[in-house]
Design an enzyme around this catalytic site. Structure first.
Site, PDB file in Angstrom:
ATOM      1  N   THR A  24       0.845  -1.203   0.000  1.00 19.59           N
ATOM      2  CA  THR A  24       0.000   0.000   0.000  1.00 19.59           C
ATOM      3  C   THR A  24       0.877   1.249   0.000  1.00 19.59           C
ATOM      4  O   THR A  24       0.605   2.204  -0.725  1.00 19.59           O
ATOM      5  CB  THR A  24      -0.934   0.013   1.231  1.00 19.59           C
ATOM      6  OG1 THR A  24      -1.729  -1.166   1.225  1.00 19.59           O
ATOM      7  CG2 THR A  24      -1.837   1.240   1.215  1.00 19.59           C
ATOM      8  N   PHE A  70       1.184   8.965  -8.894  1.00 17.30           N
ATOM      9  CA  PHE A  70       0.318   7.794  -8.999  1.00 17.30           C
ATOM     10  C   PHE A  70       0.166   7.370 -10.459  1.00 17.30           C
ATOM     11  O   PHE A  70      -0.672   6.611 -10.801  1.00 17.30           O
ATOM     12  CB  PHE A  70      -1.066   8.104  -8.392  1.00 17.30           C
ATOM     13  CG  PHE A  70      -0.996   8.581  -6.955  1.00 17.30           C
ATOM     14  CD1 PHE A  70      -2.071   9.204  -6.376  1.00 17.30           C
ATOM     15  CD2 PHE A  70       0.141   8.411  -6.212  1.00 17.30           C
ATOM     16  CE1 PHE A  70      -2.006   9.657  -5.059  1.00 17.30           C
ATOM     17  CE2 PHE A  70       0.219   8.868  -4.887  1.00 17.30           C
ATOM     18  CZ  PHE A  70      -0.872   9.497  -4.314  1.00 17.30           C
ATOM     19  N   TRP A  92       2.548   1.563  -3.407  1.00 19.31           N
ATOM     20  CA  TRP A  92       1.599   1.933  -4.468  1.00 19.31           C
ATOM     21  C   TRP A  92       1.535   3.450  -4.633  1.00 19.31           C
ATOM     22  O   TRP A  92       1.367   3.971  -5.720  1.00 19.31           O
ATOM     23  CB  TRP A  92       0.211   1.375  -4.127  1.00 19.31           C
ATOM     24  CG  TRP A  92      -0.841   1.722  -5.158  1.00 19.31           C
ATOM     25  CD1 TRP A  92      -1.143   1.009  -6.266  1.00 19.31           C
ATOM     26  CD2 TRP A  92      -1.717   2.853  -5.149  1.00 19.31           C
ATOM     27  NE1 TRP A  92      -2.154   1.628  -6.969  1.00 19.31           N
ATOM     28  CE2 TRP A  92      -2.522   2.765  -6.305  1.00 19.31           C
ATOM     29  CE3 TRP A  92      -1.900   3.942  -4.289  1.00 19.31           C
ATOM     30  CZ2 TRP A  92      -3.497   3.702  -6.619  1.00 19.31           C
ATOM     31  CZ3 TRP A  92      -2.867   4.884  -4.611  1.00 19.31           C
ATOM     32  CH2 TRP A  92      -3.647   4.762  -5.770  1.00 19.31           C
ATOM     33  N   HIS A  93       1.705   4.153  -3.486  1.00 17.42           N
ATOM     34  CA  HIS A  93       1.595   5.610  -3.526  1.00 17.42           C
ATOM     35  C   HIS A  93       2.808   6.276  -4.157  1.00 17.42           C
ATOM     36  O   HIS A  93       2.719   7.420  -4.592  1.00 17.42           O
ATOM     37  CB  HIS A  93       1.371   6.169  -2.127  1.00 17.42           C
ATOM     38  CG  HIS A  93      -0.018   5.939  -1.616  1.00 17.42           C
ATOM     39  ND1 HIS A  93      -0.382   4.796  -0.944  1.00 17.42           N
ATOM     40  CD2 HIS A  93      -1.131   6.696  -1.705  1.00 17.42           C
ATOM     41  CE1 HIS A  93      -1.671   4.860  -0.632  1.00 17.42           C
ATOM     42  NE2 HIS A  93      -2.153   6.008  -1.074  1.00 17.42           N
ATOM     43  N   GLY A  94       3.921   5.603  -4.162  1.00 18.60           N
ATOM     44  CA  GLY A  94       5.079   6.231  -4.786  1.00 18.60           C
ATOM     45  C   GLY A  94       6.356   5.469  -4.526  1.00 18.60           C
ATOM     46  O   GLY A  94       6.432   4.632  -3.618  1.00 18.60           O
TER      47      GLY A  94
END
Lengths: 389, 472
Positions: free
Chosen positions: B321, B472, B324-326
């Site tokens: 998680t 994203f 996923w954001h960066g």
């Protein structure tokens, strides 16, 4: 009621698009399609050009665009905003409601020295050519105002640093900050609320002071009565001028709204010829040759009324005082602070040569070669007048 | 193209609506093709070169969906195809998003210099990749039919309302609506109202708070001394900015979807009223949380496993998680922070405790860690995050307050109060109480129209309009 919202929004959108924006969009879309279907030479126009055009059209051609800018400024005002950040600048509302920009941190020695370098170079040129020299230090508006505590405003400190260095180097100078303080002039009397420039009355005072200083230092002879404020008519255009900061923040960002604008013209006869390269010479009375009434129209967001005085900034302007042909020859190197000074200074001179040598693409054209110009012109006096940053 | 932009509001959306409803009204296949092409145009407006990436993703996932149905769902071959498809999609993501970062990690860990190219990131790749995975997995699970028409898959993956900033729309939730949706006037007009709400949140709240947040975090990144109160003010401003920006975008996406007859699930449910981190993640970015739950956590065994295995599952989910954001260590730390907190709450039963007398304390605990998490999330580096956190807890030898705090506080307090009120369901409850009242409905419509005009006024004024989803 959601229907009502949608219909209102559609009407609102249609009103804004009506006219210029819609026809420009249609034209641009037609151009794109023509290129895409091969009706026009390929490769010369693409999606990137179309995107740029559409964004520009919608940013600049919507109806009532400026009313929306004013509405936005009201919202910012009500929310207590004091700092407005746009894509190209930051404007701060002072405690007094005055608009400020170009706020600086305190300069180090190197920066102060760099400010003095062009002034000293100009002084040397003047001396080499037998001209009397005077450096006019013009304070910027933030010197007089208190910005918010979360903004650095060392403009006053920097002015003092530059002044101290000017004194130390023995450069002949005029300290306008002290002069204005001695005269008890308030910041509102000196500067526009919505612009960074000083008012025409301050320009007249500055011209008179410069002449007085040149007279004291170098024995400059000039018709003093022609710079007496009592010899001028003042026509005040109320709520007329939205300055550069006001244009960026909006009309309703401060309690002042738009500034009043004074048109100051001599009551006595005058006759000038003013020349700018690439433009036909202008001959006539003060208001016909040295002012440009085209800019006097009331248009908050698209007119820069300030340049009524001088007509704008030019690399070189020559003004001949035809009623005073034996008057002194003065060359003045200035920035936009000089716009409201040089028309009045021209009343005291026989010839006034106005040079704007700022780097970059403004004003249009290349800066003139001051060294050759001064050596050719052999002025009696060289004056440096710029905002002291 | 951004929703909060003049080209979208005055050009793209009116044209798309007009063509969809006036020219193509009675032809569903053509409507779908048109929406797909419009979505590609929407994407190409900002990222023309990456349209091909998007189209490749669409093509591969379409083929995978058909192959899974062809070879039989739930068969070994189908499982293999799903795995292959997931690897393909994640490889896309890896190459564009993580390659450069992995090179830096390798260099740091091994001491050997490994310079890998950091490619420009196609905007929205994290969103549309996860949607593509959802498409194939949901077909495998029998939760939706494979689309025979590639353009329909293209529409699902690239539909402009949710393409660049979510919510992550699961295929099973819209599968039937691709062909069988029924547009209604009620959906259309309520969708537009929702869009306007989101636009106002983004333009009038988030963009304004962004100026303060960017100032504080920028100063922290430069190592400038921040007073305690100023750093907390910046952190709070960012918390509000992030919520209104993200939820505003989700509102606009959901509203736009509804205008075309699609019903996306909600993405935010007043997360800042949460009284536990577990509750927070049931209210914040719900589409992402449920995606990871259904496509990662549950396939790993979920919570019906041993404690050790549960810990591992949660660890994997929260590292992913974060990532996923960066591609930055900050996102990993951010994810691990929530891992630790969620494990704590789960194993102590904290989330289940419901003593109302402690509600305020539980809320304070939740908001405290949420804000800390946001600080780490927003910071450009671990060092910048540490600097900011040290300032917040007076560990820098910094002053408690200063002119920066008093100035920015005075200039933003009204907006932040409005933001705090709108973070609660207060106005929703007022609306529910007044439902049925013509006066309330009229006032609401008038207020929303006013907000629409103010939003447009702000955009026309060239005001600050950041796009925070570029990672994203």
């Amino acid at each position: 009621m959601d229907v009502l919202l949608f219909l209102s929004a559609v009407l609102f959108t249609a009103v804004l698009l009506w006219g210029n924006a819609f026809s420009a969009l249609a034209e641009e879309t037609g151009t794109l399609l023509k290129y895409k279907v091969g009706m026009l030479p390929r490769g010369e126009y693409g999606l990137a050009d179309y995107r740029e055009a559409v964004e520009s059209i919608l940013q600049n051609k919507l109806q009532y665009r400026f009313s929306l800018v004013s509405l936005n400024s009201l919202r910012e005002n009500l929310l207590g905003t004091r700092i407005v950040v746009t894509t190209d600048t930051t404007v701060v509302k002072a405690d007094s409601g005055n608009l400020l920009g170009d706020l600086r941190s305190e300069y180090d020695e190197e920066t102060v020295a760099s400010r003095l370098a062009p002034i000293e170079a100009l002084e040397r040129l003047a001396e080499q050519n037998g001209a009397g020299f005077l450096c006019c230090l013009v304070p910027t508006k933030p010197v007089y105002e208190t910005a918010t505590p979360n903004v650095i405003n060392a403009n006053g400190v920097n002015y003092d640093l530059i002044l101290a260095e000017t004194v130390k180097r023995g450069i002949p100078y005029l300290d306008f900050r002290s002069l204005f303080e001695e005269q008890g002039l308030s910041v509102g009397e000196l500067f526009f609320y919505t612009d960074h420039h000083w008012r025409p009355a301050a320009g007249l005072l500055a011209a008179r002071t410069i002449c007085g200083e040149l007279s004291e230092r170098y024995g400059f002879v000039y018709p003093e009565k022609d710079l007496d404020p009592a010899q001028f008519r003042v026509q005040t255009y109320k709520d007329h001028f939205l300055g550069s900061y006001g244009k960026k923040t909006g009309l309703l960002f401060t309690q002042y709204g738009a500034d009043d604008f004074d048109l100051i013209t001599p009551l006595f006869p005058t006759d000038f010829q003013a020349e700018v390269a690439g433009q036909p010479p202008r001959r006539g009375e003060f208001e016909d040759s040295l002012l440009d009434s085209v800019y006097l129209r009331k248009d908050y967001y698209e007119a820069n009324t300030y340049v009524v005085y001088s007509g704008g900034d030019f690399r070189l302007q020559r003004i001949d005082n035809l009623l005073h042909p034996d008057g002194a020859k003065i060359l003045i190197v200035r920035d936009s602070a000089g716009c409201v000074v040089t028309p009045f200074l021209a009343l005291a001179a026989g010839e006034l040569h106005v040079v704007d040598d700022r780097e970059g693409s403004y004003p249009a054209g290349a800066p003139i070669d001051l060294e050759s110009y001064i050596s050719e012109l052999r002025p009696d006096y060289v004056v440096y007048l710029k905002f002291t940053y | 193209m951004l929703f909060s932009s003049l080209p979208f509001l005055f050009f793209f959306l009116p044209v798309v609506l007009a063509v969809y409803y006036l020219l193509l009204r009675k032809n569903r296949p053509l409507q779908n093709v048109f929406l797909f092409l419009a979505s590609l145009f929407f994407y190409a407006w900002g990222e023309p070169r990456f349209v091909l990436v998007l189209m490749l993703s669409i093509a591969v996932n379409w083929m995978a969906g058909l192959a899974i149905v062809r070879f039989g769902r739930r068969t070994r071959l189908a499982r293999f195809l799903v795995a292959l498809d997931v690897i393909f999609n994640l490889s896309f993501l890896f190459v564009y998003k993580y390659l450069g970062f992995m090179g830096r990690v390798f260099t740091r860990l091994s001491g050997c210099e490994l310079s890998l190219p950091a490619l420009a990131l196609p905007i929205g790749i994290s969103f549309f990749t996860f949607q593509a995975i959802s498409y194939v997995v949901d077909i495998y699970r029998g939760k939706g039919e494979a689309q025979k028409n590639i353009l329909s898959v293209g529409l699902y993956i690239s539909f402009f309302p949710q393409l660049i900033a979510g919510p992550i729309v699961r295929y099973e939730t819209v599968a039937a609506e691709i062909q069988g949706r029924r547009e209604s006037a009620e959906d259309f007009f309520s969708g537009f109202s929702r869009f306007v709400e989101g636009l106002a949140k983004k333009v009038l709240l988030a963009n304004k708070l962004a100026i303060l947040a960017d100032t504080v975090f920028g100063a922290a990144a430069d190592g400038a001394p921040l007073s305690v109160l100023f750093s907390w003010l910046g952190a709070a401003a960012y918390a509000l900015q992030l919520f209104f920006d993200f939820s505003g975008y989700s509102d606009m996406a959901i509203g736009l979807g509804r205008m075309f007859g699609f019903h996306f699930l909600e993405n935010f449910n007043y997360p800042y009223i949460s009284t536990s981190i577990s509750e927070f993640w049931r209210r914040w970015h719900m589409s992402l949380g449920t995606w990871f739950r259904d496509y990662v956590f549950i396939p790993l065994g979920g919570s019906r496993v041993s404690r050790k295995r549960l810990l591992l599952n949660l660890f994997i989910v929260w590292v992913l998680t974060g990532l996923w954001h960066g591609a930055n260590y900050t996102y990993i730390v951010w994810g691990l922070l929530y891992f630790v907190l969620l494990v704590f709450e789960r194993f102590t039963g904290f989330d289940k405790k419901r003593k109302d007398s402690l509600r305020a304390l539980r809320w304070a605990y939740t908001m405290f860690f949420v804000i800390l998490g946001h600080v780490i999330f927003r910071s450009d580096s671990i060092g910048a995050a540490a600097c900011m956190l040290r300032s917040m807890f007076a560990l820098n030898g910094n002053a408690f307050s200063d002119g920066m705090f008093t100035g920015y506080f005075a200039q933003n307090v009204r907006l932040m109060i409005i933001g705090c009120l709108l973070s609660t369901p207060l106005f929703k409850r007022i609306g529910e109480r007044c439902a049925g009242s013509a006066v309330y409905a009229f006032a609401r419509a008038g207020l929303l129209f006013g907000l629409f005009v103010l939003s447009v006024a702000s955009l026309v004024s060239n005001a600050y309009n950041p796009f925070i989803y570029f990672n994203f």
